[in-house]
Motif scaffolding. Structure first.
Motif, short mmCIF file in Angstrom:
data_model
loop_
_atom_site.label_atom_id
_atom_site.label_comp_id
_atom_site.label_asym_id
_atom_site.label_seq_id
_atom_site.Cartn_x
_atom_site.Cartn_y
_atom_site.Cartn_z
N ARG A 56 0.99 -1.18 -0.11
CA ARG A 56 0.15 -0.02 -0.19
C ARG A 56 0.97 1.06 -0.08
O ARG A 56 2.04 1.19 0.17
CB ARG A 56 -0.63 0.08 1.24
CG ARG A 56 -1.89 -1.35 1.56
CD ARG A 56 -3.13 -0.77 1.03
NE ARG A 56 -4.06 -1.79 1.15
CZ ARG A 56 -5.12 -1.80 1.96
NH1 ARG A 56 -4.92 -1.31 3.18
NH2 ARG A 56 -5.91 -2.98 1.98
N HIS A 61 -0.23 -3.85 4.36
CA HIS A 61 -1.66 -3.99 4.89
C HIS A 61 -1.27 -4.71 6.17
O HIS A 61 -0.95 -5.96 5.99
CB HIS A 61 -2.36 -4.62 3.91
CG HIS A 61 -3.79 -4.59 4.18
ND1 HIS A 61 -4.47 -5.74 4.04
CD2 HIS A 61 -4.61 -4.01 5.04
CE1 HIS A 61 -5.76 -5.60 4.30
NE2 HIS A 61 -5.96 -4.34 5.02
N ILE A 64 -6.12 -8.83 6.82
CA ILE A 64 -6.88 -8.88 5.76
C ILE A 64 -7.84 -8.18 5.36
O ILE A 64 -8.56 -8.04 6.38
CB ILE A 64 -6.62 -10.51 5.52
CG1 ILE A 64 -7.71 -11.02 6.62
CG2 ILE A 64 -5.55 -10.97 5.22
CD1 ILE A 64 -7.76 -12.44 6.41
N ASP A 65 -8.22 -7.91 4.41
CA ASP A 65 -9.70 -7.44 4.06
C ASP A 65 -10.57 -8.28 3.49
O ASP A 65 -10.18 -8.82 2.22
CB ASP A 65 -9.44 -6.08 2.92
CG ASP A 65 -9.03 -4.90 3.53
OD1 ASP A 65 -8.74 -5.04 5.02
OD2 ASP A 65 -8.56 -4.09 2.96
N HIS A 166 -16.24 -3.23 3.32
CA HIS A 166 -15.47 -4.74 3.66
C HIS A 166 -15.12 -4.65 5.11
O HIS A 166 -15.42 -3.72 5.87
CB HIS A 166 -14.08 -4.59 2.75
CG HIS A 166 -13.01 -3.60 3.50
ND1 HIS A 166 -12.97 -2.44 3.11
CD2 HIS A 166 -11.90 -4.06 4.28
CE1 HIS A 166 -11.84 -1.73 3.79
NE2 HIS A 166 -11.33 -2.60 4.39
N HIS A 168 -12.28 -5.47 7.79
CA HIS A 168 -10.71 -5.50 8.08
C HIS A 168 -10.79 -6.28 9.19
O HIS A 168 -11.33 -6.27 10.12
CB HIS A 168 -10.14 -4.01 8.33
CG HIS A 168 -8.61 -4.19 8.64
ND1 HIS A 168 -7.76 -4.08 7.75
CD2 HIS A 168 -8.21 -4.45 9.72
CE1 HIS A 168 -6.45 -4.29 8.23
NE2 HIS A 168 -6.77 -4.36 9.82
ZN ZN Z 1 -7.52 -3.74 5.84
#
Ligand code: ZN
Length: 604
Positions: A56, A61, A64-65, A166, A168
């Motif tokens: 990123r 990151h 996880i997304d 989403h 995280h």
């Molecule tokens: Zn995330």
């Protein structure tokens, strides 16, 4: 080609060994990390929008997304038994977040929630009213709100710095707070797609700094696939020097267009592993090493990320394994020698991509790139990683932290007349194409202090190219404006005397702006940003959510709305009259500029 093939077959054994090694390590992980302990926190099959350690802007990151099908409001479940150990609500970052501590030594983190559930939501609402704050960070030292595996803890959302709905999700080692790759615990999406290497970059080192020498594009014209290894058809001719390599490499999980990060990268020189980078775990405060992990100047210019297979002196990211050469290949003393270099990139499921190059060391010859490089650094001053350093100019004092830079920097420092909005000279401190890790102290002397407005002076930063000056914080003390610098680039002093603004957003329902169970307000600040905000309904503090990315304050009608309404009705002679109340919003920016605005709003 025959020779290359010999290397290829020789390597195949190695590849086989590597494969066996992957299986062996998976077995070790299974023993070390419980595999069925944590359930997937959503109702679907594992589906990643963004992988662990994804590359990123400015960070790896840190989790996880998980895909929520572009929607908010999906139930989020406790991954295992435990208790709520922390609740953190922020206008940016993870937004509405929840932490659960589990008895097995790990914690799970759920970010960007839309709402919390049940007793947790009730506790939070009470806490916010008692403390008169939307944002807070509460750590629970003892089990208080307990949860069972599979309990609904909230609903997925898009709160905080999230750029689309989403969830995280993180698994952390509770004691060290290191963030673990959830794949170690069996959270692995179905994936049979191999990662790929698009391009290999060859770096040639000089005494300080490195030169990008050559790019090899990996395609069928110059590579042949033999026994699952891509062999370079030519021989790479190298001067007797020290080399480093970098890869443009990508992984795919759910489909061939859905690009993810690489789990593991290795470099082998003549069958010896010289460099490995494996994303199993890292500490939260390490995530900024992304800027040393990739070729940062190349990223700034080309917008493509080269992952380096060598480590800068100031890069302490804990995911690497190398010998003392830190991934640099010393080929300086081996004239006429030949050998091979192998690159392996892998995902967690063992899908892999191998490349082999054969090289030959030629004569040492005068290198134009090197001559140009030496000319470009001639006479410049030097910053060395690991060393504090004072940088001065007339009216400027900078103190670099030992951790400010990753690699030797030959810097430039230029003094310009400030522009019409500035209260000092403008200083151009090197270039934002070179990364900064730890911030540096910076103090600038104003050329003019407007009487009585000392407290409104602030440092301003620009990248010198496209962006305008923005606030870099800091304050006036002892004749200078002092603050922190997070980037190389242009600095000066500016003044902020303009208060934030607020506007009721009626457009939500233009026909009947009152036909809603919430009020939204747009709040904006021109420079230093909103540092405090509060709303009152007939002088009673009410809870408003602040969403920084949308510059939005939201009041969702709660018990206070109905209490205020009831008390007005009781005091009005005629109970059929419409009920209006005063909604007051107080805002303040980081330089103490205040806004107070009243809205006379109908309570339905
Ligand atoms: Zn995330």
């Amino acid at each position: 080609m025959g020779q290359a093939k010999t290397y290829g077959l020789g390597f195949l054994k190695k590849a086989f060994f590597l494969y066996a090694f992957v299986c062996y390590t998976s077995l070790l992980f299974a023993q070390k990390y419980p595999q069925d302990y944590f359930r997937y926190p959503l109702d679907s099959l594992p589906n990643l929008v963004s992988p662990f350690g994804g590359l990123r802007d400015n960070h790896f990151h840190s989790g996880i997304d998980l895909r929520t099908n572009g929607r908010e409001g999906l139930p989020v479940y406790a991954a295992a038994d435990g208790y709520i150990s922390r609740i953190k609500i922020q206008k940016s970052g993870y937004g509405k977040a929840l932490y659960i501590e589990h008895p097995n030594g790990y914690s799970t983190v759920y970010g960007h929630l839309q709402q919390y559930h049940g007793a947790i939501a009730e506790w939070i609402h009470r806490y916010q009213y008692i403390n008169k704050t939307f944002e807070f960070d509460k750590i629970f030292m003892k089990p208080f709100l307990k949860v069972k595996k599979g309990d609904t803890i909230g609903w997925s959302g898009n709160s905080g710095g999230s750029t689309g709905p989403h969830l995280h999700y993180e698994i952390r080692d509770t004691k060290t707070e290191k963030i673990m790759n959830p794949a170690l615990f069996g959270l692995i999406p179905y994936d049979t797609l191999d990662p790929i290497i698009n391009k290999i970059h060859v770096y040639k080192f000089v005494a300080e700094g490195e030169l990008l020498k050559k790019q090899l594009t990996v395609n069928k014209r110059n590579f042949t696939l033999i026994d699952s290894i891509w062999l370079y058809k030519d021989t790479l001719e190298l001067d007797p020097e020290i080399y480093g390599f970098g890869l443009e490499a990508y992984d795919f999980i759910h489909n061939a267009k859905d690009e993810k990060g690489i789990y593991e990268i290795s470099l082998l020189l003549n069958q010896q592993t010289k460099f490995t980078h494996t994303l199993n775990q890292f500490a939260f405060d390490e995530s900024k090493y992304i800027n040393a992990h990739i070729d940062f100047p190349y990223y700034k210019i080309e917008k493509l990320r080269i992952q380096k297979c060598f480590i800068d002196d100031g890069n302490a990211f804990s995911t690497y394994k190398t010998d003392a050469d830190k991934g640099r290949l010393n080929l300086a003393l081996k004239k006429n020698n030949t050998g091979n270099i192998v690159f392996a990139v892998k995902d967690f499921n063992g899908n892999a991509f191998y490349i082999q190059l054969c090289y030959k060391i030629g004569e040492s010859n005068l290198d134009q790139a090197r001559v140009d490089y030496e000319k470009s650094i001639a006479g410049k001053r030097m910053l060395i990683p690991g060393k504090a350093k004072v940088v001065e100019a007339n009216g400027l004092l900078i103190t670099m932290d030992p951790k400010s830079i990753y690699d030797t920097v030959f810097y430039e420092l230029e003094t310009l007349f400030g522009d019409k909005n500035s209260f000092s000279r403008e200083y151009v401190f090197h270039t934002p194409n070179v990364p900064i890790h730890a911030t540096f102290d910076i103090a600038i002397e104003p050329t003019f202090v407007p009487a009585g407005l000392e407290k409104k002076l602030v440092l301003a930063y620009s990248n010198g190219k496209s962006d305008r000056f923005r606030s870099a914080g800091g304050s006036f003390e002892n004749g200078v404006v002092k603050g922190k610098g997070a980037n190389f680039g242009n600095y000066c002093i500016m003044l902020d005397t303009v208060a934030p603004t607020v506007k009721w957003m009626r457009y939500k329902n233009e026909d009947n702006p009152y036909d809603t169970l919430r009020w939204d307000f747009e709040i904006k600040d021109n420079f230093t940003g909103i540092s405090s905000y509060a709303a009152y309904l007939n002088d009673h503090w009410i809870l408003v959510d602040y969403d920084l990315k949308n510059q939005q304050l939201t009041y969702k009608f709660d018990e206070m709305y109905y209490l205020v309404r009831q008390s007005i009705v009781l005091n009005q002679m005629d109970s059929s009259l419409p009920v209006y109340a005063d909604l007051k919003i107080l805002l303040e920016d980081a330089k103490g500029n205040k806004q107070e605005k009243h809205f006379n709003l109908l309570l339905k």
